[in-house]
Design a protein around this motif. Structure first.
Motif, short mmCIF file in Angstrom:
data_model
loop_
_atom_site.label_atom_id
_atom_site.label_comp_id
_atom_site.label_asym_id
_atom_site.label_seq_id
_atom_site.Cartn_x
_atom_site.Cartn_y
_atom_site.Cartn_z
N ASP A 213 -3.95 17.35 0.57
CA ASP A 213 -3.08 17.95 -0.43
C ASP A 213 -2.58 16.83 -1.37
N PRO A 214 -2.44 17.12 -2.66
CA PRO A 214 -2.04 16.07 -3.61
C PRO A 214 -0.77 15.31 -3.21
N GLN A 215 0.21 16.01 -2.61
CA GLN A 215 1.44 15.31 -2.24
C GLN A 215 1.20 14.33 -1.09
N ILE A 216 0.31 14.70 -0.15
CA ILE A 216 -0.03 13.77 0.92
C ILE A 216 -0.85 12.61 0.37
N GLN A 217 -1.80 12.92 -0.51
CA GLN A 217 -2.62 11.87 -1.11
C GLN A 217 -1.75 10.88 -1.89
N ASP A 218 -0.72 11.39 -2.55
CA ASP A 218 0.19 10.52 -3.29
C ASP A 218 0.91 9.55 -2.36
N LEU A 219 1.31 10.05 -1.19
CA LEU A 219 1.95 9.17 -0.21
C LEU A 219 1.00 8.09 0.27
N LEU A 220 -0.26 8.46 0.49
CA LEU A 220 -1.24 7.51 1.00
C LEU A 220 -1.56 6.42 -0.01
N THR A 221 -1.41 6.71 -1.28
CA THR A 221 -1.75 5.73 -2.31
C THR A 221 -0.56 4.85 -2.68
N LYS A 222 0.64 5.21 -2.22
CA LYS A 222 1.81 4.39 -2.51
C LYS A 222 1.75 3.09 -1.70
N ASP A 223 1.97 1.99 -2.35
CA ASP A 223 2.05 0.71 -1.66
C ASP A 223 3.50 0.29 -1.59
N MET A 224 4.31 1.15 -0.97
CA MET A 224 5.75 0.92 -0.91
C MET A 224 6.26 1.24 0.48
N LYS A 225 7.21 0.44 0.95
CA LYS A 225 7.78 0.65 2.27
C LYS A 225 8.96 1.61 2.22
N VAL A 226 9.65 1.63 1.07
CA VAL A 226 10.78 2.54 0.87
C VAL A 226 10.62 3.14 -0.52
N PHE A 227 10.65 4.45 -0.61
CA PHE A 227 10.41 5.09 -1.91
C PHE A 227 11.17 6.40 -1.98
N ARG A 228 11.55 6.78 -3.16
CA ARG A 228 12.29 8.02 -3.34
C ARG A 228 11.31 9.17 -3.54
N ILE A 229 11.51 10.22 -2.73
CA ILE A 229 10.67 11.41 -2.82
C ILE A 229 11.24 12.38 -3.83
N ASP A 230 12.56 12.58 -3.78
CA ASP A 230 13.25 13.40 -4.76
C ASP A 230 14.70 12.94 -4.83
N GLU A 231 15.55 13.71 -5.49
CA GLU A 231 16.93 13.28 -5.70
C GLU A 231 17.72 13.14 -4.42
N THR A 232 17.29 13.81 -3.36
CA THR A 232 18.08 13.81 -2.12
C THR A 232 17.32 13.25 -0.92
N THR A 233 16.10 12.74 -1.11
CA THR A 233 15.29 12.32 0.03
C THR A 233 14.62 10.98 -0.24
N VAL A 234 14.73 10.08 0.73
CA VAL A 234 14.08 8.78 0.69
C VAL A 234 13.01 8.73 1.76
N GLY A 235 11.81 8.26 1.40
CA GLY A 235 10.73 8.09 2.36
C GLY A 235 10.66 6.66 2.84
N ILE A 236 10.31 6.49 4.13
CA ILE A 236 10.24 5.15 4.72
C ILE A 236 8.93 5.03 5.50
N SER A 237 8.21 3.93 5.26
CA SER A 237 7.01 3.64 6.04
C SER A 237 7.05 2.24 6.63
N ASP A 238 8.21 1.61 6.57
CA ASP A 238 8.41 0.27 7.14
C ASP A 238 8.84 0.40 8.59
N PHE A 239 8.05 -0.13 9.51
CA PHE A 239 8.32 0.08 10.93
C PHE A 239 9.67 -0.48 11.38
N PRO A 240 10.04 -1.72 11.03
CA PRO A 240 11.36 -2.21 11.44
C PRO A 240 12.50 -1.37 10.88
N LEU A 241 12.39 -0.91 9.64
CA LEU A 241 13.45 -0.08 9.06
C LEU A 241 13.49 1.29 9.73
N ILE A 242 12.33 1.86 10.03
CA ILE A 242 12.30 3.13 10.76
C ILE A 242 12.99 2.96 12.10
#
Length: 360
Positions: A22-51
């Motif tokens: 799905d385009p939204q999943i593909q967008d996540l996979l192409t991000k080279d960011m450990k912390v990123f804003r998904i929308d105005e109220t949600t932050v995404g995290i892919s950094d293991f120590p921060l998680i």
């Protein structure tokens, strides 16, 4: 001596068995960011120590647990949750000791065919209308779900009737209407979560194994499933509600922000995984406890791990054996499958079991 043929990799399988996200999943996979804003109220995290820091900041809330979130207008008490976990475990162990249903029932659209197959295998002993609680045709309709819930709530069991599963017995043994409604909710959630999750895992494994799937020795199936949980984990995103407890963990996280944690991205982090995009089951050879591997969280995190994690891999292994023993063939146009934006990450494909095959 000829070297054993290695299990296919995602890179190799992509030439024949490709995955379209799905385009939204593909967008996540192409991000080279450990912390990123998904929308105005949600932050995404892919950094293991921060998680790990987010998870350690506070215990998981009841509303963040998919199975044990409040039901029938009240919290699920710890004792009720524990009884349900134990009941499901005993039901699954009893079910897999019985012969599997006819393998032709695995033909059709996956993972739905596998979900129905598992429910038949594990919970078919439950009488009507209890068995309808996990029927896909019912669960997809709010109206039918309410009708079935009501029927189970008021339906008396005759004295000579078969007890069915222990999960179903909890419904009948409930002391009052409120407890029975909660037992119904736990039955539906537990059976659906386990069956859907295992079906998604096996579907992903069959796809990632590629055209060589029938050549993979049975002794390697467990490693195949662990590697599938790394590359395409069904539980690919976990959610945490916001709050002051996360202050100071990262400048981009505000107290009002909800947090999305992404095992799918962490499992592809080259800081922790060699050749992270390759499907390499052999990486699990000699690993005594895969869940202790850093940056590997297929069942969630300490203090909030999947309540049925001890059942998932053994049950998935049994289902995988049945599918391959009966020569399940995948049919997909142009050898491509799609992963939609759903709570469970699962490939979609049509499959067929050989007509002459029979269940072992």
């Amino acid at each position: 001596m000829e070297e054993p043929k290695p299990v296919t990799t995602v890179a190799a399988a992509a030439r024949e068995y490709r995955v379209g996200y799905d385009p939204q999943i593909q967008d996540l996979l192409t991000k080279d960011m450990k912390v990123f804003r998904i929308d105005e109220t949600t932050v995404g995290i892919s950094d293991f120590p921060l998680i790990s820091a987010v998870v350690a900041a506070r215990p998981v809330l009841a509303s963040e647990r998919s199975v044990f979130k409040p039901a029938a207008g009240a919290d699920i008490h710890h004792d009720s949750a524990t009884r349900s976990i134990h009941a499901l475990g005993r039901d699954v162990m009893a079910g897999v000791r019985t012969p599997p249903p006819p393998a032709h029932q695995l033909s059709g659209e996956w993972p739905y065919a596998a979900t129905s197959y598992l429910r038949t295998w594990l919970f078919s002993s439950d009488p009507l209308p209890v068995s309808l609680l996990s029927n896909r045709g019912v669960t997809r309709s709010d109206l039918l779900s309410r009708i079935v819930d009501r029927a189970v709530t008021v339906w008396p069991r005759s004295g000579g009737e078969s007890k069915g599963t222990m999960l179903a017995e909890q419904i009948h043994d409930a002391s009052d209407t409120q407890n029975r409604r909660q037992a119904i909710a736990l039955y539906r959630r537990a059976t659906a979560t386990l069956s859907d999750g295992v079906a998604a895992l096996v579907a992903n494994a069959l796809w990632l194994m590629g055209p060589e799937r029938h050549e993979v020795p049975r002794t390697e199936h467990t490693a195949v499933l662990w590697e599938t949980l790394r590359v395409l984990p069904p539980a690919w995103m976990l959610f945490r509600s916001g709050g002051d407890v996360y202050d100071g963990l990262h400048p981009d996280i505000r107290p009002q922000d909800n947090i999305a944690l992404f095992p799918l991205l962490v499992h592809r982090d080259p800081d922790y995984w060699s050749d992270p995009l390759e499907f390499r089951p052999e990486r699990w050879n000699g690993v005594e406890d895969p869940e202790k591997t850093p940056a590997f969280m297929p069942f969630g995190f300490d203090g909030a791990r999947c309540w049925a994690k001890h059942l998932v891999v053994p049950l998935a292994e049994r289902l995988l054996h049945v599918a391959l023993d009966n020569q399940l063939t995948i049919h997909s146009p142009q050898q491509r499958t799609h992963i939609p934006l759903r709570s469970l990450l699962s490939v979609r494909f049509e499959a067929e079991v050989a007509a002459q095959a029979s269940a072992p």
